[in-house]
Design an enzyme around this catalytic site. Structure first.
Site, PDB file in Angstrom:
ATOM      1  CG  LEU A   1      31.082  36.304  55.833  1.00 40.08           C
ATOM      2  CD1 LEU A   1      31.338  35.644  57.176  1.00 40.08           C
ATOM      3  CD2 LEU A   1      30.412  35.337  54.868  1.00 40.08           C
ATOM      4  CG  ASP A   2      34.922  36.682  55.779  1.00 42.36           C
ATOM      5  OD1 ASP A   2      35.072  36.364  56.975  1.00 42.36           O
ATOM      6  OD2 ASP A   2      34.697  35.855  54.879  1.00 42.36           O
ATOM      7  CD  GLU A   3      33.366  43.255  53.319  1.00 42.28           C
ATOM      8  OE1 GLU A   3      34.171  44.192  53.473  1.00 42.28           O
ATOM      9  OE2 GLU A   3      33.210  42.669  52.227  1.00 42.28           O
TER      10      GLU A   3
END
Length: 282
Positions: free
Chosen positions: A225-227
């Site tokens: 997530l969001d990486e």
């Protein structure tokens, strides 16, 4: 557009640029733009070449270039003149990024066709008037219906022949299966200057920390997530006089700019994945 675009990456070796440019020169092609980068850290070479193929057939150029690509162990693609990529846009309740992308498409700033818009909200919840006759798919989602909903999204992406999926403030977290399915062809806009302030309400997180600037980050979607690898970022200055709502309002502007920049760069073949990072030719 009368130009073709060649993009390639391969292990670093001597003579790559010379061989590629000689290939175009031998066929009387006219180079209009050339960019390259050697990443010593990963041992990879990246190149983007825009050229006028003149009288050459693109199919014949691809066939002739294949032996060079094999010799240098290239990952490559050759876009023909006039190619218009298909982009599926996904959105939730906040449609400022969706409207901005549609506007830029309408005026010719971003070269793309939108065969479908997908949302977990009904169309009447959106404020933009630029959707027009683009097919709009309202696909509600709950914890129990998520697998079925994502399967329908994949069906639409496949049937439209989409080259790219853009999460234009689509506020649902993909399953690992979905993220893997769209790997390398899905761009998200995160309303924060990653890697800081991840997750929900990043502007409120930033307000509590008293930050003096806020930002937005556009990145490829991965199962972390969001990486995902970052494509574009930008910031706005803020002060102690501004409320969380003020930050949200400023954030909408920077989100629009950053997402449009990332989408345009991807569609113009300016972005190369390089491990957990990207190489972006401006």
């Amino acid at each position: 557009m009368s130009t073709a675009t060649l993009r390639l990456s391969c292990p670093i070796r001597t003579g790559i640029s010379a061989r590629v440019t000689a290939f175009t020169a031998d066929r009387d092609c006219i180079i209009e733009e050339a960019q390259q980068f050697s990443d010593r850290r990963t041992g990879r070479f990246f190149m983007r070449l825009v050229f006028d193929p003149q009288a050459n057939d693109i199919g014949s150029l691809r066939e002739a270039f294949a032996s060079i690509a094999e010799n240098f162990e290239m990952e490559w693609d050759l876009r023909e003149p006039g190619w218009v990529p298909k982009v599926v846009l996904m959105v939730s309740a906040f449609d400022h990024c969706l409207g901005d992308l549609l506007y830029r498409m309408r005026i010719g700033e971003i070269n793309m066709e939108v065969p479908a818009i997908i949302s977990n909200h009904p169309r009447e919840k959106l404020t933009t008037s630029l959707i027009g006759d683009i097919p709009y798919h309202h696909l509600p989602i709950t914890k129990d219906t998520k697998p079925k909903q994502e399967a329908e999204v994949r069906r639409i992406v496949k049937e439209t022949g989409a080259d790219l999926v853009v999460l234009a403030r689509y506020m649902q977290i993909f399953s690992d299966e979905m993220s893997k399915h769209l790997s390398g062809m899905c761009i998200n806009i995160h309303h924060s200057f990653l890697p800081g302030f991840k997750g929900a309400k990043p502007y409120h997180q930033a307000y509590k920390r008293g930050v003096k600037m806020i930002g937005a980050t556009s990145h490829y979607v991965t199962d972390d997530l969001d990486e995902g690898p970052i494509i574009a970022q930008d910031v706005e200055n803020v002060s102690h006089t501004e409320s969380p709502d003020d930050l949200v309002a400023k954030g909408r502007d920077v989100e629009r700019r950053v997402l449009a920049k990332a989408v345009r760069a991807h569609l113009e073949d300016r972005v190369f994945l390089n491990g957990d990072r990207t190489v972006v030719f401006e």
